[in-house]
Design a protein around this motif. Structure first.
Motif, PDB file in Angstrom:
ATOM      1  N   ARG A   1       0.828  -1.204   0.000  1.00  0.00           N
ATOM      2  CA  ARG A   1       0.000   0.000   0.000  1.00  0.00           C
ATOM      3  C   ARG A   1       0.870   1.263   0.000  1.00  0.00           C
ATOM      4  N   THR A   2       1.949   1.241   0.759  1.00  0.00           N
ATOM      5  CA  THR A   2       2.865   2.384   0.802  1.00  0.00           C
ATOM      6  C   THR A   2       3.472   2.647  -0.574  1.00  0.00           C
ATOM      7  N   LEU A   3       3.928   1.600  -1.238  1.00  0.00           N
ATOM      8  CA  LEU A   3       4.514   1.756  -2.573  1.00  0.00           C
ATOM      9  C   LEU A   3       3.484   2.218  -3.586  1.00  0.00           C
ATOM     10  N   LEU A   4       2.280   1.643  -3.513  1.00  0.00           N
ATOM     11  CA  LEU A   4       1.236   2.007  -4.475  1.00  0.00           C
ATOM     12  C   LEU A   4       0.737   3.430  -4.256  1.00  0.00           C
ATOM     13  N   ASP A   5       0.766   3.915  -3.029  1.00  0.00           N
ATOM     14  CA  ASP A   5       0.423   5.320  -2.783  1.00  0.00           C
ATOM     15  C   ASP A   5       1.391   6.228  -3.536  1.00  0.00           C
TER      16      ASP A   5
ATOM     17  N   GLU B   1      -4.099  -9.072  -6.105  1.00  0.00           N
ATOM     18  CA  GLU B   1      -5.481  -8.842  -6.557  1.00  0.00           C
ATOM     19  C   GLU B   1      -6.232  -7.941  -5.576  1.00  0.00           C
ATOM     20  N   ARG B   2      -6.022  -8.112  -4.292  1.00  0.00           N
ATOM     21  CA  ARG B   2      -6.676  -7.247  -3.292  1.00  0.00           C
ATOM     22  C   ARG B   2      -6.269  -5.787  -3.457  1.00  0.00           C
ATOM     23  N   HIS B   3      -5.131  -5.562  -4.044  1.00  0.00           N
ATOM     24  CA  HIS B   3      -4.618  -4.199  -4.219  1.00  0.00           C
ATOM     25  C   HIS B   3      -4.806  -3.686  -5.641  1.00  0.00           C
ATOM     26  N   GLY B   4      -5.680  -4.339  -6.405  1.00  0.00           N
ATOM     27  CA  GLY B   4      -6.080  -3.815  -7.702  1.00  0.00           C
ATOM     28  C   GLY B   4      -5.339  -4.334  -8.912  1.00  0.00           C
ATOM     29  N   PHE B   5      -4.445  -5.293  -8.753  1.00  0.00           N
ATOM     30  CA  PHE B   5      -3.752  -5.861  -9.904  1.00  0.00           C
ATOM     31  C   PHE B   5      -4.669  -6.846 -10.614  1.00  0.00           C
TER      32      PHE B   5
ATOM     33  N   ASN C   1       5.158  -9.885 -12.004  1.00  0.00           N
ATOM     34  CA  ASN C   1       4.799 -11.264 -12.312  1.00  0.00           C
ATOM     35  C   ASN C   1       4.915 -12.073 -11.038  1.00  0.00           C
ATOM     36  N   VAL C   2       4.048 -13.069 -10.945  1.00  0.00           N
ATOM     37  CA  VAL C   2       3.980 -13.935  -9.776  1.00  0.00           C
ATOM     38  C   VAL C   2       3.893 -15.369 -10.291  1.00  0.00           C
ATOM     39  N   LEU C   3       4.446 -16.292  -9.532  1.00  0.00           N
ATOM     40  CA  LEU C   3       4.391 -17.694  -9.949  1.00  0.00           C
ATOM     41  C   LEU C   3       2.959 -18.210  -9.922  1.00  0.00           C
ATOM     42  N   ARG C   4       2.606 -19.024 -10.891  1.00  0.00           N
ATOM     43  CA  ARG C   4       1.270 -19.652 -10.906  1.00  0.00           C
ATOM     44  C   ARG C   4       1.028 -20.387  -9.599  1.00  0.00           C
ATOM     45  N   GLY C   5      -0.143 -20.197  -9.041  1.00  0.00           N
ATOM     46  CA  GLY C   5      -0.525 -20.891  -7.820  1.00  0.00           C
ATOM     47  C   GLY C   5       0.023 -20.279  -6.546  1.00  0.00           C
ATOM     48  N   SER C   6       0.779 -19.201  -6.647  1.00  0.00           N
ATOM     49  CA  SER C   6       1.346 -18.563  -5.462  1.00  0.00           C
ATOM     50  C   SER C   6       0.264 -17.826  -4.672  1.00  0.00           C
ATOM     51  N   ALA C   7       0.331 -17.930  -3.353  1.00  0.00           N
ATOM     52  CA  ALA C   7      -0.601 -17.203  -2.484  1.00  0.00           C
ATOM     53  C   ALA C   7      -0.429 -15.692  -2.645  1.00  0.00           C
ATOM     54  N   ALA C   8       0.731 -15.243  -3.090  1.00  0.00           N
ATOM     55  CA  ALA C   8       0.973 -13.807  -3.262  1.00  0.00           C
ATOM     56  C   ALA C   8       0.016 -13.193  -4.284  1.00  0.00           C
ATOM     57  N   ARG C   9      -0.472 -13.978  -5.207  1.00  0.00           N
ATOM     58  CA  ARG C   9      -1.391 -13.443  -6.219  1.00  0.00           C
ATOM     59  C   ARG C   9      -2.619 -12.823  -5.560  1.00  0.00           C
ATOM     60  N   ARG C  10      -3.131 -13.446  -4.505  1.00  0.00           N
ATOM     61  CA  ARG C  10      -4.303 -12.892  -3.819  1.00  0.00           C
ATOM     62  C   ARG C  10      -3.998 -11.521  -3.218  1.00  0.00           C
ATOM     63  N   LEU C  11      -2.806 -11.350  -2.681  1.00  0.00           N
ATOM     64  CA  LEU C  11      -2.391 -10.048  -2.147  1.00  0.00           C
ATOM     65  C   LEU C  11      -2.448  -8.999  -3.249  1.00  0.00           C
TER      66      LEU C  11
END
Length: 171
Positions: free
Chosen positions: A120-124, A148-152, A136-146
Motif C-alpha cells: 500500500r505504501t509503494l502504491l500510494d 489482486e486485493r490491491h487492484g492488480f 509477475n507472480v508464480l502460478r498458484g502462489s498465495a501472493a497473487r491474492r495479495l
C-alpha cells in the motif's frame, strides 16, 4: 541488516496492526546497498522454494543466482521489522511505468499485515506519480491474492508465471 539501520529508526516506522502472534510490528524501509544482495538472495530461496518445487522448477543455485544477476540496489529497498532484516522490494522503472520485483518477506513476518502495508505504501507513491505498475507472480502462489486485493489484474500467463498490472488509482 547492516549496522547503519538503527533500532530508533525502525521504531519511528509505521506500526502494522496485523493478525500476528502477539503484537504489532514496527517497520521501516531503507535503501538497499550492494552488500544486501546475499541476504536477499537467501530470503528469495527460502520463500520461493515451495512454489518453485510445486512447479518442478526449484534449483538450489539458480534461485539465488537469478536474484544476484538482476539486483539493482538503486531500485531496491530493504524492509526492517522490529529492528531485524525482514524482506525486500524493488520498483524498477520501465518504459510505461514501474515493475514491482523482488518482494520477499521472511516467514516470521508473513501473515501479520506487513506485506499489505508495504505494498500500500509503494502504491500510494506510484498513484501520486500517475504510474502503471506491473509484476509477475508464480502460478498458484498465495501472493497473487495479495496483489489482486490491491487492484492488480491478470494481463497474461504462461505455464510458470502470471503477469499482472495495476493502473494508477486517482483520488
Amino acid at each position: 541488516m547492516d549496522a547503519s539501520t538503527r533500532v530508533d529508526e525502525v521504531q519511528a516506522g509505521r506500526v502494522v496492526a496485523g493478525v500476528g502472534p502477539d503484537r504489532p510490528l514496527g517497520w521501516t524501509m531503507r535503501p538497499a546497498e550492494p552488500a544486501d544482495v546475499e541476504a536477499i538472495a537467501e530470503l528469495r530461496a527460502v520463500v520461493m522454494r515451495p512454489d518453485l518445487e510445486r512447479l518442478g522448477r526449484f534449483d538450489e543455485h539458480r534461485v539465488r543466482q537469478r536474484l544476484r544477476n538482476s539486483f539493482t540496489p538503486q531500485h531496491t529497498s530493504v524492509i526492517v521489522a522490529d529492528g531485524v532484516f525482514a524482506g525486500s522490494v524493488a520498483l524498477r522503472p520501465a518504459e510505461d511505468g514501474q515493475w514491482l520485483e523482488h518482494f520477499y518477506l521472511a516467514p516470521r513476518v508473513q501473515g501479520r499485515g506487513l506485506g499489505s502495508t508495504v505494498l500500500r505504501t509503494l502504491l500510494d507513491r506510484t498513484d501520486a506519480d500517475g504510474v502503471l505498475v506491473r509484476l509477475n507472480v508464480l502460478r498458484g502462489s498465495a501472493a497473487r491474492r495479495l496483489y489482486e486485493r490491491h487492484g492488480f489484474t491478470v494481463e497474461a500467463q504462461d505455464p510458470i508465471d502470471v503477469y499482472m498490472a495495476r493502473p494508477p488509482h486517482t483520488g
